[in-house]
Design a protein around this motif. Structure first.
Motif, mmCIF file in Angstrom:
data_model
loop_
_atom_site.group_PDB
_atom_site.id
_atom_site.type_symbol
_atom_site.label_atom_id
_atom_site.label_comp_id
_atom_site.label_asym_id
_atom_site.label_seq_id
_atom_site.Cartn_x
_atom_site.Cartn_y
_atom_site.Cartn_z
ATOM 1 N N LEU A 30 0.697 -1.243 -0.188
ATOM 2 C CA LEU A 30 0.062 -0.108 -0.125
ATOM 3 C C LEU A 30 0.947 1.187 -0.139
ATOM 4 O O LEU A 30 0.507 2.215 -0.638
ATOM 5 C CB LEU A 30 -0.764 -0.083 1.341
ATOM 6 N N PHE A 31 2.085 1.204 0.959
ATOM 7 C CA PHE A 31 2.889 2.366 0.666
ATOM 8 C C PHE A 31 3.587 2.479 -0.531
ATOM 9 O O PHE A 31 3.773 3.696 -1.018
ATOM 10 C CB PHE A 31 3.981 2.188 1.750
ATOM 11 N N LEU A 32 3.806 1.553 -1.289
ATOM 12 C CA LEU A 32 4.305 1.538 -2.649
ATOM 13 C C LEU A 32 3.698 2.359 -3.619
ATOM 14 O O LEU A 32 4.144 3.208 -4.301
ATOM 15 C CB LEU A 32 4.674 0.015 -3.227
ATOM 16 N N VAL A 33 2.247 2.299 -3.558
ATOM 17 C CA VAL A 33 1.299 2.948 -4.591
ATOM 18 C C VAL A 33 0.874 4.063 -3.918
ATOM 19 O O VAL A 33 0.322 4.976 -4.519
ATOM 20 C CB VAL A 33 0.159 1.907 -5.128
ATOM 21 N N ARG A 34 0.749 4.335 -2.520
ATOM 22 C CA ARG A 34 0.179 5.369 -1.997
ATOM 23 C C ARG A 34 0.798 6.133 -0.897
ATOM 24 O O ARG A 34 0.540 7.368 -0.471
ATOM 25 C CB ARG A 34 -1.384 4.984 -1.270
ATOM 26 N N GLY A 35 1.888 5.698 -0.548
ATOM 27 C CA GLY A 35 2.873 6.381 0.366
ATOM 28 C C GLY A 35 2.136 6.618 1.910
ATOM 29 O O GLY A 35 1.524 5.682 1.919
ATOM 30 N N GLU A 36 2.003 7.693 2.213
ATOM 31 C CA GLU A 36 1.561 8.190 3.643
ATOM 32 C C GLU A 36 0.078 8.393 3.609
ATOM 33 O O GLU A 36 -0.605 8.660 4.377
ATOM 34 C CB GLU A 36 2.213 9.086 4.180
ATOM 35 N N VAL A 84 -2.051 11.613 8.587
ATOM 36 C CA VAL A 84 -1.298 12.554 7.895
ATOM 37 C C VAL A 84 -1.635 13.235 6.523
ATOM 38 O O VAL A 84 -1.765 14.293 6.296
ATOM 39 C CB VAL A 84 0.069 11.671 7.548
ATOM 40 N N ALA A 85 -2.673 12.491 5.792
ATOM 41 C CA ALA A 85 -3.192 12.928 4.564
ATOM 42 C C ALA A 85 -4.298 13.875 4.958
ATOM 43 O O ALA A 85 -4.354 15.138 4.127
ATOM 44 C CB ALA A 85 -3.911 11.865 3.777
ATOM 45 N N LYS A 86 -5.002 13.686 5.941
ATOM 46 C CA LYS A 86 -6.177 14.550 6.221
ATOM 47 C C LYS A 86 -5.535 15.761 6.808
ATOM 48 O O LYS A 86 -6.362 16.999 6.591
ATOM 49 C CB LYS A 86 -6.886 14.075 7.542
ATOM 50 N N GLN A 87 -4.494 15.905 7.491
ATOM 51 C CA GLN A 87 -3.840 17.079 7.913
ATOM 52 C C GLN A 87 -2.762 17.853 6.890
ATOM 53 O O GLN A 87 -2.301 18.753 7.046
ATOM 54 C CB GLN A 87 -2.879 16.891 9.230
ATOM 55 N N GLY A 88 -2.923 17.173 5.604
ATOM 56 C CA GLY A 88 -2.120 17.843 4.444
ATOM 57 C C GLY A 88 -0.599 17.672 4.859
ATOM 58 O O GLY A 88 0.176 18.700 4.059
#
Length: 670
Positions: A581-587, A602-606
Motif C-alpha cells: 500500500l505504501f508503494l502505491v499510496r505512500g502516507e 497525515v493525509a487529512k492534515q495535509g
C-alpha cells in the motif's frame, strides 16, 4: 516363553514444561528479556517412521519461529534446566561426533546473513563480482563448499574432506538435489534456488539426526517448491534425517506434515498438536471473529490467518485459505490499494526508460539469458535474444523458473553486469558506450544508479550490517553501499516520514517504547522521536525488518525505475500489505483495524512527505508468489526454462494478480 520386549527407544528431543530466555531471568541487563514459549511441551521421536511426528512451526513476523528452532537445538536458556533433554543422543546408537545437540541437530536458515548466496568466504565482495570472468582465490566451487573445503588456511583449521563421508553419500545427495551439473561452478554463480538446495545438501552431508529448515520454500518458483517438497517428503518418510520446518502463515503446508505449532505475536504458543486439529481450531477462531461471535486476541490477529490453510501437494498448491470467504467480501479494497486510476492508459505510451533489442548473455558456451529468437520493433526480421522495453508509468512483473535468468536480467537493467557495455541496451535513452554522431556522452554506472531504486537478495547480502536503520534509508542517496549520502531537507523529510510510518516494523522495542511514552511527561515529543533509528543496527534487526528497510531504501528517493526483486519475501501478510500500500499510496492511505484501506491522519492534515509511485515512474517486480506481486502490476514477462530455446512470453493482466488464481495459472501455463 515369549522373548523379552525391547525397551522403547527414547526421543531425540524432549521438552517438558520448559520456558526459555535469552538471558538468565535473574541477571541485570538493560536489554528486554521476556520469556519465550512458557511451559512448552514437545517431543521429536527417534523412530518417526512408526509414529510420525513431522512438525511445522508457523507464525507471523517476530513471532519467534527462528527462536523456536534455536531452542530445539540447545540455544537459549531453559528454565528449569532439566526441562529440555536429548535422551536419544546418549544411546549407543549414535556415533560419538553426534553426541551434542549442536552437531546432531543442524539448522539451515535463509536469513540476512546468508540470503542470496552462500555464507562464508565464498561470498563475493561486491555486487557485480558474480558476473565477471576473472575468478579470485576465494571463489570456491560448489564441490568445495559441500565438502567444507573453504578455509583459506586449512593447516590452521582442518576442513571436512570427502573421504570422511559415508560411501556414496555425496553422490546420492548431489543427485537427489539436482546439483550434479553445478559442482564445478563458483558458488557465487548459483541462483537463489540453487543456493538454497546447496545449503540443504551441505547440512545433509553432515548426516545429522535432525534437520531444521527455516522457511525453505521462500523465494522459489512453484515447480521448484513442489519438487523440493517431494524430496523433503522422502527424507521425512525415511527419518533420515528427521525434519522440522518453519513457515509463514501464507505459505502452503506440505501435505506430509503431521503436526503444527502456531505461534502468537508475543513469542508464545497459540496452538499446537495434530495438523487437522490445530487447523480446525484456528478456522473456528477466525470465523468467529469475522462474524462477530468472538473477540479478537490482539496477540493472535486473524488477519495473519487469512491466507493460511492451503496444502502443498506433489501436483502443486491445493485447498482454500482460512480467509477465502472473508477475502471475497473485501476484494473491493484491493483495487483501491492498486492505485490503478493513477496509471496511464495503454494507448498513452510513456518515454522508454529501458530498451533491450536482442540481448543474449553468454559465459563461454553457456547461454544464461536470451537463448531464443524474437521479433523486434527495430526491423522486420527476428533477432536473437531478449527484446523488451520498459516505459514510464508501466508496472511490470517478471516471472520464470529459478535459473531462468531473472537475476541476470535485473543486473543488466541496473547496469551491474559487465556485459551491459557490449549488449544492445539503452537506459534512459542512452548507451553505456559512446555513440558516434549522437552528441551525447556515454551513460556512466553512477548515472544509472542515481535513477534506479533496487531491492533484492543480492542487495540484502551486501548491505553493511553496521549501518543504523536511518543510514540504510539514507543510503538511497549514496553512490555505493558504504558511500556518504548527499541529502537535502526534502530527502531528510522523506526518510523521517518513512521511519515514523514503519516504526512498528523497524523498531525492535516499539511496543516497549510505546508503553514508556504513555507514562512520560511530553509523551508527544517521545512518540515523535526517532532516536531508535540511530540506535538499532541493520544487522541486529529481524529478517522481516531488514527486508522492510531495503524496500524503503529502493523507493524512498522516488527514482525513475523501481526494481523489487523478491522484496516482500520473509514478510508476513500484514507487513507485506502495508509495504504494498505504501508503494502505491505512500502516507496517503492506511489500513484500519478491519483491513480496509482508508485515508491516513497525515493525509487529512495535509502533511504527506512520502508519496507512492507516480505516472512518471516505472516498476519492475520479480516474484515467485502471486501474493507477493503488487496489485498495480499489469504488464508481465515470463522467462523460459534455461536453454530450452523457447522465447520469453509477454502479456497484460486484466486485474490484480493475487486475487485471481486464473491469472496465475495462465501465466505459468498450469
Amino acid at each position: 516363553m515369549r522373548p523379552p520386549s525391547r525397551p522403547p527407544i527414547p526421543p531425540i528431543l524432549r521438552i517438558v514444561n520448559g520456558t526459555f530466555y535469552r538471558h538468565h531471568p535473574n541477571s541485570a541487563s538493560s536489554h528486554p528479556n521476556p520469556p519465550f514459549f512458557k511451559d512448552l511441551n514437545i517431543e521429536i521421536p527417534s523412530n518417526s517412521t512408526e509414529s510420525p511426528r513431522r512438525w511445522c512451526i508457523i507464525g507471523p513476523s517476530l513471532s519467534g519461529k527462528t527462536t523456536f528452532l534455536q531452542a530445539l537445538r540447545g540455544q537459549h536458556l531453559s528454565i528449569p534446566p532439566h526441562a529440555r533433554s536429548w535422551p536419544y543422543l546418549s544411546t549407543d546408537q549414535v556415533p560419538d561426533r553426534l553426541r551434542t545437540p549442536s552437531q546432531a541437530i543442524r539448522y539451515v536458515g535463509f536469513d540476512g546473513e546468508q540470503v542470496g548466496g552462500l555464507s562464508g568466504p565464498a561470498t563475493s565482495a561486491y555486487l557485480a563480482a558474480r558476473y565477471e570472468s576473472l575468478r579470485e582465490d576465494t571463489d570456491f566451487s560448489l564441490r568445495d563448499f559441500l565438502l567444507g573445503n573453504t578455509d583459506l588456511n586449512p593447516l590452521q583449521s582442518p576442513a571436512e574432506v570427502e573421504h570422511e563421508l559415508p560411501p556414496g553419500l555425496l553422490d546420492r545427495v548431489v543427485s537427489d538435489l539436482r546439483l550434479g551439473p553445478l559442482l564445478d561452478l563458483p558458488v557465487a554463480f548459483l541462483s537463489n534456488g540453487q543456493g538454497r538446495r546447496a545449503r540443504i545438501a551441505r547440512a545433509l552431508l553432515r548426516t545429522p539426526e535432525v534437520l531444521l529448515l527455516d522457511e525453505p520454500f521462500m523465494g522459489l518458483d512453484p515447480p521448484t517448491v513442489a519438487s523440493l517438497s517431494e524430496l523433503l517428503r522422502s527424507m521425512a518418510e525415511r527419518a533420515a534425517p528427521r525434519l522440522v520446518l518453519a513457515a509463514r502463515p501464507q505459505d502452503p503446508i506440505p501435505e506430509w506434515i503431521t503436526h503444527l505449532v502456531y505461534l502468537r505475536s508475543d513469542c508464545q504458543v497459540g496452538s499446537m498438536g495434530e495438523k487437522d486439529v490445530v487447523m480446525e481450531g484456528l478456522r473456528k477462531y477466525a470465523t468467529g471473529v469475522w462474524r462477530g461471535a468472538l473477540a479478537e486476541d490482539e496477540k493472535l490477529p486473524v488477519r495473519a490467518l487469512a491466507e493460511m490453510g492451503r496444502v502443498l501437494t506433489s501436483e502443486g498448491v491445493a485447498g482454500e485459505a482460512l480467509g477465502s470467504e472473508e477475502g471475497a467480501r473485501q476484494q473491493h479494497t484491493v483495487e483501491e490499494m492498486a492505485g490503478t486510476r493513477d496509471l496511464p492508459g495503454r494507448e498513452a505510451e510513456g518515454e522508454a526508460l529501458v530498451e533491450m533489442d536482442g540481448v543474449q548473455v553468454r559465459y563461454g558456451d553457456k547461454i544464461a539469458l536470451g537463448n531464443w529468437t524474437q521479433d523486434t520493433p527495430s526491423g522486420p526480421a527476428p533477432k536473437t535474444g531478449l527484446v523488451w522495453t520498459v516505459r514510464r508509468g508501466e508496472r511490470w512483473g517478471c516471472f520464470g523458473p529459478n535459473g531462468s535468468g531473472k537475476t541476470t536480467l535485473v543486473s543488466l537493467l541496473c547496469s551491474d553486469h559487465p556485459q551491459t557495455y557490449s549488449l544492445p541496451i539503452r537506459l534512459f535513452g542512452r548507451s553505456r558506450l559512446p555513440e558516434p554522431g549522437s552528441g551525447q556522452r556515454p551513460l556512466t554506472f553512477w548515472d544509472v544508479q542515481r535513477r534506479i531504486g533496487h531491492s533484492s537478495p543480492e542487495v540484502h547480502q551486501h548491505m553493511p550490517t553496521y549501518l543504523s536503520v536511518r543510514q540504510v534509508l539514507e543510503n538511497a542517496w549514496a553512490d555505493t553501499f558504504k558511500g556518504v549520502p548527499k541529502l537535502d531537507d526534502a530527502a531528510r523529510a522523506k526518510v523521517e516520514a518513512a521511519l515514523r510510518w514503519f516504526a512498528p516494523e523497524l523498531n525492535p522495542n516499539y511496543h516497549h517504547d510505546e508503553r514508556v511514552a504513555v507514562g512520560r511527561r511530553g509523551a508527544d515529543d517521545w512518540a515523535d522521536s526517532l532516536r531508535w533509528a540511530d540506535d538499532h543496527l541493520f544487522g541486529r534487526l529481524s529478517f522481516s525488518a531488514q527486508r522492510v528497510a531495503l524496500f524503503l531504501r529502493a523507493i524512498i528517493k522516488h527514482p525513475d525505475v523501481v526494481v523489487l526483486d523478491e522484496a516482500f519475501g520473509g514478510m508476513d501478510e500484514k507487513v507485506r500489505d502495508k509495504c504494498m500500500l505504501f508503494l502505491v499510496r505512500g502516507e496517503e492511505k492506511t489500513h484500519d483495524a478491519a483491513g480496509k484501506v482508508v485515508d491516513s491522519e497525515v493525509a487529512k492534515q495535509g502533511e504527506v512527505r512520502a508519496t507512492g509511485l507516480s505516472p512518471d515512474q516505472a516498476l519492475v517486480c520479480i516474484s515467485h508468489l502471486k501474493e507477493e506481486t503488487p496489485d498495480c502490476v499489469r504488464e508481465w514477462i515470463c522467462l523460459p526454462e534455461a536453454n530450452e530455446g523457447r522465447p520469453a512470453r509477454f502479456g497484460r493482466f486484466d486485474g490484480p494478480l493475487r486475487t485471481d488464481e486464473r491469472r496465475w495459472r495462465e501465466l505459468w501455463k498450469m
